[in-house]
Write a protein that holds these residues in place. Structure first.
Motif, mmCIF file in Angstrom:
data_model
loop_
_atom_site.group_PDB
_atom_site.id
_atom_site.type_symbol
_atom_site.label_atom_id
_atom_site.label_comp_id
_atom_site.label_asym_id
_atom_site.label_seq_id
_atom_site.Cartn_x
_atom_site.Cartn_y
_atom_site.Cartn_z
ATOM 1 N N GLU A 161 -11.842 -20.251 9.745
ATOM 2 C CA GLU A 161 -12.634 -21.469 9.976
ATOM 3 C C GLU A 161 -13.861 -21.501 9.054
ATOM 4 O OE1 GLU A 161 -11.458 -23.890 11.622
ATOM 5 O OE2 GLU A 161 -9.807 -22.809 12.581
ATOM 6 N N LEU A 162 -14.472 -20.334 8.844
ATOM 7 C CA LEU A 162 -15.627 -20.282 7.935
ATOM 8 C C LEU A 162 -15.197 -20.655 6.519
ATOM 9 C CD1 LEU A 162 -17.472 -16.973 9.017
ATOM 10 C CD2 LEU A 162 -18.033 -19.325 9.666
ATOM 11 N N ALA A 163 -14.006 -20.161 6.133
ATOM 12 C CA ALA A 163 -13.509 -20.457 4.788
ATOM 13 C C ALA A 163 -13.252 -21.950 4.656
ATOM 14 C CB ALA A 163 -12.225 -19.672 4.522
ATOM 15 N N GLU A 164 -12.733 -22.541 5.731
ATOM 16 C CA GLU A 164 -12.479 -23.978 5.729
ATOM 17 C C GLU A 164 -13.778 -24.761 5.547
ATOM 18 O OE1 GLU A 164 -10.188 -27.040 5.504
ATOM 19 O OE2 GLU A 164 -9.313 -25.054 5.858
ATOM 20 N N TYR A 165 -14.843 -24.277 6.185
ATOM 21 C CA TYR A 165 -16.139 -24.934 6.049
ATOM 22 C C TYR A 165 -16.677 -24.751 4.625
ATOM 23 C CZ TYR A 165 -20.914 -26.378 6.993
ATOM 24 O OH TYR A 165 -22.112 -27.024 6.960
ATOM 25 N N GLY A 166 -16.503 -23.513 4.116
ATOM 26 C CA GLY A 166 -16.853 -23.254 2.715
ATOM 27 C C GLY A 166 -18.295 -22.876 2.479
ATOM 28 N N GLY A 167 -18.525 -22.220 1.355
ATOM 29 C CA GLY A 167 -19.885 -21.916 0.924
ATOM 30 C C GLY A 167 -20.527 -20.703 1.577
ATOM 31 N N LEU A 168 -19.763 -19.990 2.390
ATOM 32 C CA LEU A 168 -20.375 -18.852 3.107
ATOM 33 C C LEU A 168 -19.816 -17.506 2.658
ATOM 34 C CD1 LEU A 168 -20.278 -20.465 6.673
ATOM 35 C CD2 LEU A 168 -22.288 -20.193 5.219
ATOM 36 N N ASP A 169 -18.958 -17.533 1.648
ATOM 37 C CA ASP A 169 -18.263 -16.303 1.224
ATOM 38 C C ASP A 169 -19.195 -15.194 0.777
ATOM 39 O OD1 ASP A 169 -16.077 -17.776 1.711
ATOM 40 O OD2 ASP A 169 -15.484 -18.068 -0.399
#
Ligand code: GTP
Ligand code: MG
Length: 479
Positions: free
Chosen positions: A265-273
């Motif tokens: 879900e974090l990857a789907e949101y993006g920008g947090l890698d």
């Protein structure tokens, strides 16, 4: 109940500039004492300022229209009009300002950071200021400019060092309550937390803030549960902490699959890698929970994650966790450039201040530029002398030369400004510079009338169509 609002549309209008005054000094036995009309005052700006005591945008949700005060007109006897008052709007730390299309205009972080959302209009010059050796007693003054009006969107992103993410009921709020003095709502049903909670933690010499966000579930990126809406509050955090529930009774769940789901879900949101992560295995006060924690730990460590067994109930492992987090925060802060205490965000102006452009679109020549457009706004078109003054200014800037260069001919339509608020007139080229041509005070035919674009266009077409006699008089400067 307190309401938390983290996105609002705000309509701001800065104050209009006051009009300049046209006045002639009068005294007994001295009837024409020279021009003495004062300038109009500047309109107030609308200014956003970060005030950490403000925590939500609720105030703007209730009152989304804000206007600064207008400048006062100038007066006779060289009295300058009073400036309008700036309207200062306090916003929370971490407010992002966007324009209507979603472009970020400013990112307001740190007490006192300021953003001018709407610029007040300049006051118009009075006739005293417009006097010159050539124009000893101007019978006109400049209009004040309208204040800038804008529709903006304010979005709040929590400014916390650490973000806790995880399934509902994993114990995120419980952890904040035992790590800090914050007392968020805790309950054994999912989605207890509906808005982010914030707590302040002291670990040795490091003081940092921890925020949780409402629980995430599979499909949050498609809007399931509370969706990903609140992840914007995670965007500023330096460290992400996965809170994994080791004592859930739900089938199909265990700490490892939970972690995968949340990461997806974090990857789907993006920008947090790029955010460093660590893992908290919670509820290890329950024996089965500790057993499960022991089982999954090697797997998590094999993925390169630092793992902490804790219990928000028995407070086990909290000291180690808080120091580890403090260390990561200190590292992140050291890596960041130092920010000044107060930053003023200045929005770059779109147009080049000194220049102008002339373009042609079916026979109509369009002049765009900050100065010519401003001068048009300052002009009182009911006053011929004011219109003549405008023609002079345009000429001195080189507008006429440029029109000639791009092929404009006598009688062609010239528009100054954008489609919506252009002033359109017929071009009457002067033979040599415009300044000397204003022989007769109060008369200038070059800018004869301001008429709607459509009317001008029809006229031009009619002229072209049958080669009919032009229906307006030629202007002869030597008349
Ligand atoms: N036994 C035990 N129970 C815990 C622990 N931490 C939290 N709980 C319980 O788990 C339930 C959920 O806790 P919350 O802190 O509200 O969970 P949350 O992650 O904030 O949940 P949402 O806000 O719904 O996303 C509550 O009944 C807590 O008492 C723990 O370490 N041990
Ligand atoms: Mg909670």
């Amino acid at each position: 109940m307190t309401t938390f609002v983290d996105r609002v549309e705000l309509h701001v209008v800065a104050g209009n500039g006051g009009h300049g005054c046209a006045s002639v000094h009068r005294e007994k036995f001295k009837p024409l004492g020279g021009p003495d009309g004062g300038d109009g005052g500047r309109g107030g700006d609308v200014v956003l300022v970060v005030d950490p005591d403000v925590t939500t945008l609720l105030e703007y949700h209730h009152r989304p229209h804000r206007k600064a005060t207008n400048g006062k007109p100038g007066g006779g006897g060289n009295r300058t009009g009073a400036h309008g008052q700036d309207l200062v709007l306090p916003v929370p730390d971490g407010t992002v300002v966007l324009d209507g299309r979603g472009e970020v205009l400013a990112d307001l972080v740190g007490r006192g950071t300021t953003f001018v959302a709407g610029q007040g209009g300049r006051g118009g010059l009075g006739n005293a200021a417009l006097a010159s050796p050539r124009r000893k007693a101007p019978g006109f003054a400049l209009l004040g400019e309208p204040g800038e009006g804008r529709d903006i969107v304010l979005e709040l992103k929590t400014v916390a060092d650490i973000a806790l993410v995880g399934y509902p009921s994993a114990g995120k709020s419980s952890l904040i309550s035992v790590l800090s003095a914050a007392k968020p709502k805790i309950a054994d049903y999912p989605f207890t937390t509906l808005v982010p909670n914030l707590g302040v933690v002291t670990a040795g010499s490091t003081v940092y803030t921890v925020a949780d966000v409402p629980g995430l579930i599979p499909g949050a990126s498609q809007g399931k549960g509370l969706g990903l809406e609140f992840l914007r509050h995670v965007e500023r955090c330096s460290v992400l902490v996965h809170v994994l529930d080791c004592a859930t009774l739900e089938p199909d769940r265990d700490p490892l699959t939970d972690l995968d789901v949340i990461e997806a879900e974090l990857a789907e949101y993006g920008g947090l890698d790029d955010r460093p992560r660590l893992v908290v295995l919670n509820k290890t006060d329950i024996p089965e929970g500790q057993d499960l924690a022991d089982i999954v730990r090697p797997d998590l460590e094999a993925r390169g994650l630092r793992v902490f067994d804790v219990s928000a109930v028995s407070r086990k492992g909290l000291r180690d966790l808080s120091y580890a987090l403090g260390g990561l925060v200190a590292e992140a802060r050291a890596a960041k450039p130092v920010e000044e205490a107060t930053r003023v965000v200045i929005r770059p102006r779109a147009v080049n201040d000194s220049g102008f452009t002339v373009t042609e679109e079916d026979g109509l020549y369009r002049v765009r530029g900050e100065k010519p457009e401003r001068w048009v706004r300052q002009t009182d078109f009911t006053n011929d002398e004011a219109v003549g003054y405008l023609a002079d200014r345009l000429n001195r800037l080189g507008v006429e030369d440029e029109l000639r260069r791009v092929g404009a001919r006598e009688g062609d339509g010239v528009a100054i400004g954008s489609d919506e608020d252009a002033v359109i007139f017929d071009w009457e080229p002067s033979l040599s510079g415009g300044a000397e041509m204003l022989g007769r005070r109060g008369e200038d035919h070059r800018l004869e009338t301001v008429r709607p674009a459509e009317e001008r266009r029809r006229e031009r077409e009619a002229r072209r169509g049958d080669g009919a006699q032009r229906e307006f008089e030629e202007f002869n400067p030597f008349d």
